[in-house]
Scaffold this motif. Structure first.
Motif, PDB file in Angstrom:
ATOM      1  N   ASP A 261       3.843   1.727  16.646  1.00 34.17           N
ATOM      2  CA  ASP A 261       2.614   1.955  15.878  1.00 34.17           C
ATOM      3  C   ASP A 261       2.724   1.363  14.477  1.00 34.17           C
ATOM      4  N   ILE A 262       1.563   1.063  13.919  1.00 33.05           N
ATOM      5  CA  ILE A 262       1.452   0.817  12.482  1.00 33.05           C
ATOM      6  C   ILE A 262       0.573   1.927  11.919  1.00 33.05           C
ATOM      7  N   ALA A 263       1.104   2.675  10.986  1.00 30.00           N
ATOM      8  CA  ALA A 263       0.387   3.799  10.386  1.00 30.00           C
ATOM      9  C   ALA A 263       0.334   3.617   8.880  1.00 30.00           C
ATOM     10  N   CYS A 264      -0.507   4.412   8.254  1.00 25.69           N
ATOM     11  CA  CYS A 264      -0.646   4.322   6.800  1.00 25.69           C
ATOM     12  C   CYS A 264      -0.897   5.704   6.225  1.00 25.69           C
ATOM     13  N   ILE A 265      -0.159   6.042   5.179  1.00 24.12           N
ATOM     14  CA  ILE A 265      -0.424   7.249   4.398  1.00 24.12           C
ATOM     15  C   ILE A 265      -1.190   6.805   3.167  1.00 24.12           C
ATOM     16  N   VAL A 266      -2.405   7.311   3.025  1.00 23.76           N
ATOM     17  CA  VAL A 266      -3.358   6.811   2.039  1.00 23.76           C
ATOM     18  C   VAL A 266      -3.694   7.915   1.047  1.00 23.76           C
ATOM     19  N   GLY A 267      -3.826   7.560  -0.211  1.00 24.82           N
ATOM     20  CA  GLY A 267      -4.235   8.551  -1.196  1.00 24.82           C
ATOM     21  C   GLY A 267      -4.259   7.978  -2.591  1.00 24.82           C
ATOM     22  N   ALA A 268      -4.821   8.744  -3.496  1.00 18.66           N
ATOM     23  CA  ALA A 268      -4.906   8.323  -4.890  1.00 18.66           C
ATOM     24  C   ALA A 268      -3.525   8.398  -5.543  1.00 18.66           C
TER      25      ALA A 268
ATOM     26  N   PRO B  32      15.917   1.107  14.398  1.00 24.71           N
ATOM     27  CA  PRO B  32      15.448   2.413  13.933  1.00 24.71           C
ATOM     28  C   PRO B  32      14.170   2.822  14.662  1.00 24.71           C
ATOM     29  N   ALA B  33      13.918   4.111  14.698  1.00 24.10           N
ATOM     30  CA  ALA B  33      12.681   4.610  15.303  1.00 24.10           C
ATOM     31  C   ALA B  33      11.516   4.504  14.340  1.00 24.10           C
ATOM     32  N   LEU B  34      11.807   4.509  13.039  1.00 22.64           N
ATOM     33  CA  LEU B  34      10.751   4.554  12.039  1.00 22.64           C
ATOM     34  C   LEU B  34      11.145   3.738  10.820  1.00 22.64           C
ATOM     35  N   VAL B  35      10.192   2.932  10.321  1.00 22.67           N
ATOM     36  CA  VAL B  35      10.365   2.177   9.078  1.00 22.67           C
ATOM     37  C   VAL B  35       9.208   2.556   8.155  1.00 22.67           C
ATOM     38  N   LEU B  36       9.526   3.038   6.962  1.00 24.04           N
ATOM     39  CA  LEU B  36       8.499   3.386   5.980  1.00 24.04           C
ATOM     40  C   LEU B  36       8.593   2.416   4.810  1.00 24.04           C
ATOM     41  N   ILE B  37       7.452   1.883   4.358  1.00 24.11           N
ATOM     42  CA  ILE B  37       7.414   0.918   3.264  1.00 24.11           C
ATOM     43  C   ILE B  37       6.616   1.513   2.110  1.00 24.11           C
ATOM     44  N   ASP B  38       7.279   1.754   1.006  1.00 26.32           N
ATOM     45  CA  ASP B  38       6.714   2.473  -0.139  1.00 26.32           C
ATOM     46  C   ASP B  38       6.918   1.639  -1.426  1.00 26.32           C
ATOM     47  N   THR B  39       5.830   1.132  -2.002  1.00 25.48           N
ATOM     48  CA  THR B  39       4.450   1.121  -1.543  1.00 25.48           C
ATOM     49  C   THR B  39       4.068  -0.272  -1.091  1.00 25.48           C
ATOM     50  N   LEU B  40       2.920  -0.367  -0.419  1.00 24.72           N
ATOM     51  CA  LEU B  40       2.444  -1.664   0.040  1.00 24.72           C
ATOM     52  C   LEU B  40       2.274  -2.617  -1.133  1.00 24.72           C
ATOM     53  N   ALA B  41       1.689  -2.128  -2.230  1.00 24.36           N
ATOM     54  CA  ALA B  41       1.406  -2.996  -3.375  1.00 24.36           C
ATOM     55  C   ALA B  41       2.674  -3.586  -3.970  1.00 24.36           C
ATOM     56  N   MET B  42       3.753  -2.808  -4.048  1.00 20.13           N
ATOM     57  CA  MET B  42       4.988  -3.295  -4.641  1.00 20.13           C
ATOM     58  C   MET B  42       5.822  -4.113  -3.661  1.00 20.13           C
ATOM     59  N   ALA B  43       5.709  -3.831  -2.384  1.00 20.18           N
ATOM     60  CA  ALA B  43       6.466  -4.589  -1.392  1.00 20.18           C
ATOM     61  C   ALA B  43       5.855  -5.957  -1.124  1.00 20.18           C
ATOM     62  N   PHE B  44       4.550  -6.086  -1.429  1.00 16.88           N
ATOM     63  CA  PHE B  44       3.849  -7.346  -1.205  1.00 16.88           C
ATOM     64  C   PHE B  44       3.240  -7.822  -2.537  1.00 16.88           C
ATOM     65  N   PRO B  45       4.081  -8.202  -3.502  1.00 14.74           N
ATOM     66  CA  PRO B  45       3.568  -8.573  -4.826  1.00 14.74           C
ATOM     67  C   PRO B  45       2.694  -9.824  -4.756  1.00 14.74           C
TER      68      PRO B  45
ATOM     69  N   LEU C  69       3.070   2.501   6.327  1.00 16.31           N
ATOM     70  CA  LEU C  69       2.836   1.904   5.019  1.00 16.31           C
ATOM     71  C   LEU C  69       2.315   2.972   4.068  1.00 16.31           C
ATOM     72  N   ILE C  70       2.766   2.947   2.837  1.00 20.61           N
ATOM     73  CA  ILE C  70       2.277   3.867   1.806  1.00 20.61           C
ATOM     74  C   ILE C  70       1.340   3.069   0.910  1.00 20.61           C
ATOM     75  N   HIS C  71       0.079   3.516   0.801  1.00 26.07           N
ATOM     76  CA  HIS C  71      -0.921   2.681   0.134  1.00 26.07           C
ATOM     77  C   HIS C  71      -1.959   3.561  -0.559  1.00 26.07           C
ATOM     78  N   HIS C  72      -2.628   2.955  -1.543  1.00 27.55           N
ATOM     79  CA  HIS C  72      -3.686   3.665  -2.261  1.00 27.55           C
ATOM     80  C   HIS C  72      -4.980   3.664  -1.454  1.00 27.55           C
TER      81      HIS C  72
END
Length: 715
Positions: free
Chosen positions: A385-392, A481-494, A523-526
């Motif tokens: 899966d590709i998932a996203c945790i979204v918030g301010a 790995p079973a899970l890869v978390l990328i925190d945050t999208l904005a900083m990982a993809f400058p 992905l962790i994103h705004h």
């Protein structure tokens, strides 16, 4: 770094040609170098080419301009063409990606070329260096300019070649001289170089090595070298003899497809194929399906950032080649979602002669006995899966994310959901130091989790050929790995252009590439600016490609609630809730306490529900905090505002109520204050409204999230 063959030691075996250019010699003087003869050219601000500038400059001047031109991205660099264009643009038309934007209005197209003043070509094969190409031009006696592209590397060189004419020629003459140049360079130039209006960007990109230019002072111009017709090479290595009498050869579809699946050439081969198919009976949908299949034949281990970037451009290529036909064909489809999720976009009609061996046809009984997908977090995230945790900002995204990862690493339940124990990579692209503290707090709170790995040092997963992305893919393939978390999208993809389909397409392609060995990616994103929709910020490509999206908001008493806005593994009715607590980690060098923030799970049903403020209540509360700053009162640590001041500001300002009647506006104020007191936002004593807790500011009290600060200020 400019290299001029007139001032450096010359290669040997130079042909004995006489320099003959009467027009140029009369213009600049008999003894001047051909590198200083002015050439008419057209400069475009960008690839869109909606405006142009007519230029007259020498190769030496252009080389200097190339080296002094800088931009933050390739898309921001200007373009140059050795030709003169008219003023007739292409018509505007909707883009085929469903974005609602339009394309067209370009001055750079074949029908708008008036005269050509030289040929420019692209080398992308990655085997011959610019210095080797300079040697070949020198040996042929051809005056020219070669310059690196920003993406060129010693391992995979890329460059552009410009060879001017001795005089301005009719547009139809260009292809003959393009074939001459291709022959000089061994038939290695990209097919797109043969396009009449083809132009190329020039200059440097911030963060990449500076480009170099190489000037070749020849004894003649390429249009004067008739002897080169004998060795001229057309597209894809076709010579005049091989073409069976055709001036520039038949279209070699198999060679173009091979160029894609071997990784030799992606972009220009795809453009050539789409253009060829658009002129035949192939439909836009079928053309898209064929191109996608060709790209998917590239081995997974070879699908680098260059592959991902070109793969994401396929809808635009189809739109460019097929025009309105593509727009109509994909009117009912989310083309980008289909592309990036690798879903079927073929036509319903049977295609005669096509093999179906790569397809599976499964009966209902076979479906009922097929193996279920393995979960990572049951009912929430599954393998691949590709998932996203979204918030301010500041809502707690970077607290719940490592908590979920820690639970998976331990195989322990999280928010009442079972987990399948497995390895976890947590990519801390934004705040390594703060995340180390949080992981230390999780260790102290929940015990050992050896399968959890904090990945540090990642700063760029976006750039073409990203070393970080390659290293991460290698690690994921090796460790599984079973899970890869990328925190945050904005900083990982400058430098990511979030609002473009291409930009977000590259993010999804990178994330999808990490799922090839079974891992789920979070992905962790705004969220968007208003936060009301719960959607991730940026182009809809991302949301369309997600399997799961969890939107966080902060409510009563600082309780953070997670609402599923998308869930392909279960119901969106599941409600998550957590509080933000702290854990002591010891003391620092000064003896002061060191703490870190933690996500403390709550029973969602028992946690108080967020009662959203109405617009009038929010307006009154905002005015209250404005008054705290300008005329606030402080007593015993509490901050307050006089009742008459607050009332007057709300009634006069008309943001609480805009009705004409002052009495109605006063009643609206009274209702707003009643609501704020009932929800314990304010309290009243002795003619003054007070904040119940002076340590809490407006950002924390509001139902929404603060407008600044990031999640990492919670440490």
């Amino acid at each position: 770094m400019q290299v001029n063959d007139s001032t450096t030691q010359q290669p040997k075996q130079r042909p004995d040609f006489s320099y003959a250019d009467p027009e140029c010699r009369r213009m600049v003087g008999l003894d001047d170098s051909p590198l200083d003869c002015p050439i008419r050219a057209t400069r475009f601000k960008s690839q869109a080419a909606q405006t142009k500038q007519d230029k007259r400059l020498s190769l030496r001047q252009f080389a200097d301009i190339i080296e002094k031109t800088d931009a933050d991205s390739k898309g921001s660099l200007p373009w140059m063409k050795l030709a003169v264009f008219g003023d007739t643009p292409t018509p505007l038309r909707p883009r085929p990606d469903g974005s609602g934007r339009k394309t067209g209005n370009s001055l750079r197209h074949d029908a708008n070329v008036i005269v050509v003043t030289g040929v420019e070509a692209d080398y992308d094969a990655g085997k011959m260096s610019a210095l080797e190409a300079r040697q070949k031009l020198f040996e042929a006696g051809i005056t020219g300019l070669i310059y690196d592209t920003p993406s060129s590397t010693p391992a995979h060189p890329r460059f552009r070649v410009l060879t001017p004419f001795s005089e301005e020629l009719e547009p139809a003459e260009r292809i003959r001289h393009m074939a001459r140049l291709n022959g000089v360079l061994g038939g290695t130039l990209d097919d797109a170089s043969f396009t009449l209006s083809q132009a190329y960007y020039f200059g440097n990109v911030t963060g990449r090595p500076r480009v170099a230019t190489f000037l070749v002072e020849g004894t003649r111009y390429i249009d004067q070298a008739d002897d080169l017709d004998a060795t001229a090479i057309g597209k894809r290595g076709k010579t005049k003899t091989d073409d069976a009498g055709q001036e520039h050869g038949t279209f070699d579809e198999a060679a173009h497809l091979k160029a894609i699946w071997t990784g030799e050439i992606f972009h220009h081969a795809a453009i050539a194929l789409a253009g060829h198919w658009s002129a035949t009976d192939v439909s836009p949908v079928e053309a898209f399906t064929r191109l996608r299949a060709a790209f998917n034949m590239v081995p997974e281990e070879d699908r680098d950032a260059r592959w991902a970037e070109r793969f994401a451009e396929l809808p635009d290529i189809i739109g460019f080649a097929f025009g309105k036909r593509a727009e109509e064909a994909f009117a009912e489809r989310d083309l980008w979602t289909s592309l990036l999720n690798d879903e079927d976009v073929g036509e319903e009609d049977e295609i005669e002669g096509e093999e179906t061996g790569r397809l599976s046809f499964i009966s209902p009984n076979e479906c009922s006995t097929s193996e279920h997908r393995h979960y990572v977090v049951k009912g929430l995230v599954a393998e691949g899966d590709i998932a996203c945790i979204v918030g301010a900002p500041g809502v707690g995204k970077s607290l719940i994310a490592p908590r979920i990862g820690f639970a998976v690493a331990q195989g322990e339940p999280i928010f009442g959901m079972r987990t399948k124990q497995g390895g976890v990579f947590y990519v801390a692209a934004e705040d390594e130091h703060g995340m180390k503290a949080r992981i230390s707090a999780l260790l102290a709170e929940h015990g050992e989790a050896d399968a959890f790995k904090l990945v540090c040092g990642v700063s760029d997963l976006l750039s073409k050929g990203s070393a970080d992305l390659l290293a991460l893919r290698v690690a994921v393939k090796r460790e599984r790995p079973a899970l890869v978390l990328i925190d945050t999208l904005a900083m990982a993809f400058p430098g990511l252009e979030e609002n473009t389909a291409e930009g977000m397409g590259r993010v999804v392609a990178a994330a999808r590439g990490l799922t090839k060995w079974g891992a789920a990616v979070i992905l962790i994103h705004h969220d968007t600016k208003d936060g009301a929709s719960g959607l991730p910020r940026g182009h809809s490509v991302l949301n369309g490609a997600l399997d799961v999206s969890l939107h966080l908001t902060k409510g009563e008493g600082g309780i953070v609630r997670g609402k599923l806005t998308k869930n392909r593994n279960g119901s969106c009715e599941r409600d998550l809730a957590f509080a933000i607590s702290t854990r002591a980690l010891g003391t620092d060098g000064d003896g002061d306490a060191v703490t870190a923030a933690l996500c403390k799970e709550l029973d969602a049903d028992a946690a108080p529900k967020t009662e959203r403020m109405s617009a009038s209540v929010e307006a009154a509360y905002s005015i209250f905090h404005d008054l705290l700053k300008t005329e606030g009162i402080v007593r015993n640590g509490q901050r307050g505002v006089r009742e008459d001041s607050w009332r007057k500001a709300c009634v006069d300002g008309r943001t609480v109520s805009a009705v004409e009647n002052p009495d109605s506006r006063r009643k609206a104020f009274d209702r707003a204050v009643e609501k704020l007191m009932r929800t314990h936002k304010v309290e009243f004593k002795e003619g003054i409204y007070w904040l119940p807790d002076s340590s809490r500011g407006p950002a924390e009290d509001f139902t929404g999230a603060p407008e600044d600060d990031d999640d990492h200020d919670l440490v």
